[in-house]
Design a protein around this motif. Structure first.
Motif: not given
Length: 134
Positions: A86-90, A115-132
């Protein structure tokens, strides 16, 4: 499928926050399925307790809700490895960096959040509830 549940989803259910309550409850209900494992990070547990207590103002009620939560989700540990990652992430928000690091390093399929925008740089899937829930 292994899913990390973000703090906002849990709080939507615990505090019955509208208009998010119904979808968030459906997300947590997925844990009843044999093919879905839901997790909340150990660091989020303290945040959830604190934020729920600030609104409810009754320790007994909050503890009861927390115990109910733990019948639905498992607690994902947060080790030095997740903190170092976490510390290595910008990223702007350290809490989000920790949440992501837990899900990523523990090889979860993704994170569900409002809040998927909080995870824009994620390398795994990020869903909103309705998408999941599709």
């Amino acid at each position: 499928m292994k899913i990390l549940i973000d703090t906002n989803i849990v709080l939507d259910v615990m505090l019955k926050r509208e208009p998010f309550y119904r979808l968030s409850l459906e997300v947590l209900s997925l844990a009843k399925r044999d093919d879905v494992e839901e997790y909340v990070s150990a660091s989020a547990i303290t945040d959830i307790y604190y934020l729920a207590y600030r609104q409810i103002r009754d320790k007994g009620s909050v503890k009861k809700l927390m115990k109910e939560l733990l019948t639905v989700v498992s607690v994902a540990s947060v080790s030095g490895q997740e903190i170092e990652n976490a510390l290595s992430l910008e990223w702007n928000d350290f809490e989000d960096s920790v949440q992501y690091s837990v899900a990523y390093l523990q090889e979860m399929n993704g994170i569900v959040t409002r809040n998927p925008n909080d995870y824009r740089e994620a390398k795994i899937k990020v869903w909103k509830p309705e998408e999941l829930l599709l």
